[in-house]
Scaffold this motif. Sequence first.
Motif, PDB file in Angstrom:
ATOM      1  N   LYS A   1      43.380 128.909  -9.503  1.00 23.07           N
ATOM      2  CA  LYS A   1      44.050 127.586  -9.280  1.00 23.07           C
ATOM      3  C   LYS A   1      43.123 126.531  -9.089  1.00 23.07           C
ATOM      4  O   LYS A   1      43.171 125.529  -9.686  1.00 23.07           O
ATOM      5  CB  LYS A   1      45.186 127.673  -8.272  1.00 23.07           C
ATOM      6  CG  LYS A   1      46.448 128.721  -8.635  1.00 23.07           C
ATOM      7  CD  LYS A   1      47.046 127.949 -10.082  1.00 23.07           C
ATOM      8  CE  LYS A   1      48.256 128.786 -10.125  1.00 23.07           C
ATOM      9  NZ  LYS A   1      49.195 128.499 -11.278  1.00 23.07           N
TER      10      LYS A   1
ATOM     11  N   ASP B   1      54.334 128.500   2.170  1.00 21.10           N
ATOM     12  CA  ASP B   1      55.367 127.725   1.305  1.00 21.10           C
ATOM     13  C   ASP B   1      54.577 126.450   1.151  1.00 21.10           C
ATOM     14  O   ASP B   1      54.908 125.685   0.219  1.00 21.10           O
ATOM     15  CB  ASP B   1      56.756 127.752   1.747  1.00 21.10           C
ATOM     16  CG  ASP B   1      57.621 129.342   1.359  1.00 21.10           C
ATOM     17  OD1 ASP B   1      56.672 129.892   0.522  1.00 21.10           O
ATOM     18  OD2 ASP B   1      58.399 129.697   1.989  1.00 21.10           O
TER      19      ASP B   1
ATOM     20  N   GLU C   1      43.186 121.705  -4.052  1.00 17.05           N
ATOM     21  CA  GLU C   1      43.151 123.112  -4.471  1.00 17.05           C
ATOM     22  C   GLU C   1      41.711 123.658  -3.951  1.00 17.05           C
ATOM     23  O   GLU C   1      41.820 125.058  -3.604  1.00 17.05           O
ATOM     24  CB  GLU C   1      43.053 123.274  -5.859  1.00 17.05           C
ATOM     25  CG  GLU C   1      44.472 122.911  -6.653  1.00 17.05           C
ATOM     26  CD  GLU C   1      45.280 124.342  -6.516  1.00 17.05           C
ATOM     27  OE1 GLU C   1      44.931 125.296  -5.730  1.00 17.05           O
ATOM     28  OE2 GLU C   1      46.672 124.277  -7.150  1.00 17.05           O
TER      29      GLU C   1
ATOM     30  N   GLU D   1      40.836 126.051 -12.109  1.00 15.21           N
ATOM     31  CA  GLU D   1      41.746 125.316 -13.321  1.00 15.21           C
ATOM     32  C   GLU D   1      41.801 123.681 -13.190  1.00 15.21           C
ATOM     33  O   GLU D   1      41.815 122.853 -13.623  1.00 15.21           O
ATOM     34  CB  GLU D   1      43.170 126.068 -13.506  1.00 15.21           C
ATOM     35  CG  GLU D   1      44.074 125.285 -14.570  1.00 15.21           C
ATOM     36  CD  GLU D   1      45.459 126.015 -14.482  1.00 15.21           C
ATOM     37  OE1 GLU D   1      46.430 125.361 -15.059  1.00 15.21           O
ATOM     38  OE2 GLU D   1      45.832 127.046 -13.713  1.00 15.21           O
ATOM     39  N   ALA D   2      42.222 123.524 -11.702  1.00 12.97           N
ATOM     40  CA  ALA D   2      42.224 122.151 -11.160  1.00 12.97           C
ATOM     41  C   ALA D   2      40.983 121.354 -11.356  1.00 12.97           C
ATOM     42  O   ALA D   2      40.864 120.118 -11.844  1.00 12.97           O
ATOM     43  CB  ALA D   2      42.890 122.104  -9.894  1.00 12.97           C
TER      44      ALA D   2
ATOM     45  N   TYR E   1      53.100 117.242  -8.105  1.00 16.10           N
ATOM     46  CA  TYR E   1      52.527 116.333  -9.120  1.00 16.10           C
ATOM     47  C   TYR E   1      53.385 115.008  -9.096  1.00 16.10           C
ATOM     48  O   TYR E   1      54.576 115.266  -9.189  1.00 16.10           O
ATOM     49  CB  TYR E   1      52.636 117.270 -10.564  1.00 16.10           C
ATOM     50  CG  TYR E   1      52.355 116.382 -11.651  1.00 16.10           C
ATOM     51  CD1 TYR E   1      51.064 115.880 -11.921  1.00 16.10           C
ATOM     52  CD2 TYR E   1      53.342 115.837 -12.585  1.00 16.10           C
ATOM     53  CE1 TYR E   1      50.665 115.085 -13.180  1.00 16.10           C
ATOM     54  CE2 TYR E   1      52.993 114.816 -13.644  1.00 16.10           C
ATOM     55  CZ  TYR E   1      51.814 114.457 -13.792  1.00 16.10           C
ATOM     56  OH  TYR E   1      51.273 113.895 -14.916  1.00 16.10           O
TER      57      TYR E   1
ATOM     58  N   VAL F   1      51.549 125.840  -0.670  1.00 14.48           N
ATOM     59  CA  VAL F   1      51.684 125.886  -1.909  1.00 14.48           C
ATOM     60  C   VAL F   1      52.238 124.530  -2.580  1.00 14.48           C
ATOM     61  O   VAL F   1      52.033 124.205  -3.560  1.00 14.48           O
ATOM     62  CB  VAL F   1      52.478 127.223  -2.370  1.00 14.48           C
ATOM     63  CG1 VAL F   1      52.960 127.173  -3.943  1.00 14.48           C
ATOM     64  CG2 VAL F   1      51.785 128.587  -1.999  1.00 14.48           C
ATOM     65  N   ARG F   2      53.549 124.156  -1.907  1.00 17.85           N
ATOM     66  CA  ARG F   2      54.053 122.906  -2.223  1.00 17.85           C
ATOM     67  C   ARG F   2      53.118 121.579  -2.254  1.00 17.85           C
ATOM     68  O   ARG F   2      53.178 120.889  -3.223  1.00 17.85           O
ATOM     69  CB  ARG F   2      55.049 122.631  -1.251  1.00 17.85           C
ATOM     70  CG  ARG F   2      56.104 121.483  -1.592  1.00 17.85           C
ATOM     71  CD  ARG F   2      57.138 121.178  -0.456  1.00 17.85           C
ATOM     72  NE  ARG F   2      57.594 121.978   0.258  1.00 17.85           N
ATOM     73  CZ  ARG F   2      58.277 121.943   1.502  1.00 17.85           C
ATOM     74  NH1 ARG F   2      58.429 120.859   1.903  1.00 17.85           N
ATOM     75  NH2 ARG F   2      58.974 122.800   2.018  1.00 17.85           N
TER      76      ARG F   2
ATOM     77  N   ALA G   1      49.789 121.890  -2.900  1.00 17.33           N
ATOM     78  CA  ALA G   1      48.875 122.258  -3.722  1.00 17.33           C
ATOM     79  C   ALA G   1      49.554 121.924  -5.161  1.00 17.33           C
ATOM     80  O   ALA G   1      48.858 121.561  -6.268  1.00 17.33           O
ATOM     81  CB  ALA G   1      48.191 123.560  -3.708  1.00 17.33           C
ATOM     82  N   GLU G   2      50.700 122.407  -5.289  1.00 14.31           N
ATOM     83  CA  GLU G   2      51.675 122.216  -6.703  1.00 14.31           C
ATOM     84  C   GLU G   2      52.120 120.593  -6.846  1.00 14.31           C
ATOM     85  O   GLU G   2      52.766 120.351  -7.844  1.00 14.31           O
ATOM     86  CB  GLU G   2      52.386 123.068  -6.944  1.00 14.31           C
ATOM     87  CG  GLU G   2      51.989 124.448  -7.073  1.00 14.31           C
ATOM     88  CD  GLU G   2      52.931 125.727  -7.118  1.00 14.31           C
ATOM     89  OE1 GLU G   2      54.243 125.416  -7.142  1.00 14.31           O
ATOM     90  OE2 GLU G   2      52.711 126.886  -7.550  1.00 14.31           O
TER      91      GLU G   2
ATOM     92  N   GLY H   1      44.581 116.330  -6.994  1.00 13.59           N
ATOM     93  CA  GLY H   1      45.030 117.801  -7.049  1.00 13.59           C
ATOM     94  C   GLY H   1      43.822 118.508  -6.905  1.00 13.59           C
ATOM     95  O   GLY H   1      44.038 120.036  -6.269  1.00 13.59           O
TER      96      GLY H   1
END
Length: 332
Positions: A204, A127, A153, A207-208, A136, A130-131, A133-134, A149
């Motif tokens: 991911k 968790d 990733e 995409e980053a 923003y 992921v927090r 990595a996500e 970012g």
Amino acid sequence: MGISSDPAASAPTTSPDWIEKYLEYVRVERRLAARTVELYAFHLQSLREHADEAKLPLDRVQTAHVRRWMAQLHSAGREPRGIALVLSCWRSFYRWLGHEGLVGFNPVQDVHAPKAGRPLPKALGVDDAVRLAELYDPEADPWTEARDGAIVEVLYGCGLRVSELTGLDVRASNTARGWVDLDAMEASVLGKGSKRRIVPMGGKAAEALRDWLAVRDDCPGLTTARLRDPQAAGALFISAKGMRMSSQAVWKLLRERSLKAGLAAPVHPHMLRHSFASHVLQSSSDLRAVQELLGHANIATTQVYTRLDFQHLAKVYDAAHPRAKAREDKDK
């Protein structure tokens, strides 16, 4: 050397003021901190007590005595690091006695503390990873936000060392240490021992990276950097001055980003590598595959993550098994 059978060795200690003189020496001449001198005094008092109990003057202590006393400390539950500190103090004391001509040899010289267990690497929970990595930050500069970012990733999604990350170039070349191939969804990196390996890249991370590459060339200092050092300016991750990012810069941005994400502890690059390995192993149980992904020459290096995996399994057991609650209650 065995324990002496010399009758003089059974005589009580004559209590020379050697310890007091040594403490004065480390305090005045070596200028050790007051807390360190206090610890030395404590450990040397322990030495004196052991010697008195064995009816030995300090100059009659032999290696076998020291080994026996260290074994007693170990049996009593003293950690290897604590035993090493005691030995270091005693060894320094007898070295000083030798320089003063008060003993003929150092009985602690060849005595070593028990080998400490290898510490577990620090890894984030899924968790928290992921927090991070996500995360923003709408108030941050978009160019910097896209770069940072992508860095998170790639580190977490590929398990790279920070040196492998900063060594990546935008495109492959004969001089590049590493590069990414977004079409193939993989990165080619140069690891320890100059060993090259191919690392798969998740969606991911890809995409980053596409988002980052779309704005990378907007860097205001890139034109000047290309004139000054074209090779450095070809790096995948660059600073605002258009030059290859350093490992220190990556450490700093991760620390700041983890604080923004509200994580309990600052994150460093190797923590993301550990998290990558731990989470892949938890899901796949394929130790050999994790070894290949990390680029470990010896699988024994990778096996440390099985201990992390066991901790995870133990927590799942305690939370889910109907008999685990009974075990916990019994332990209280």
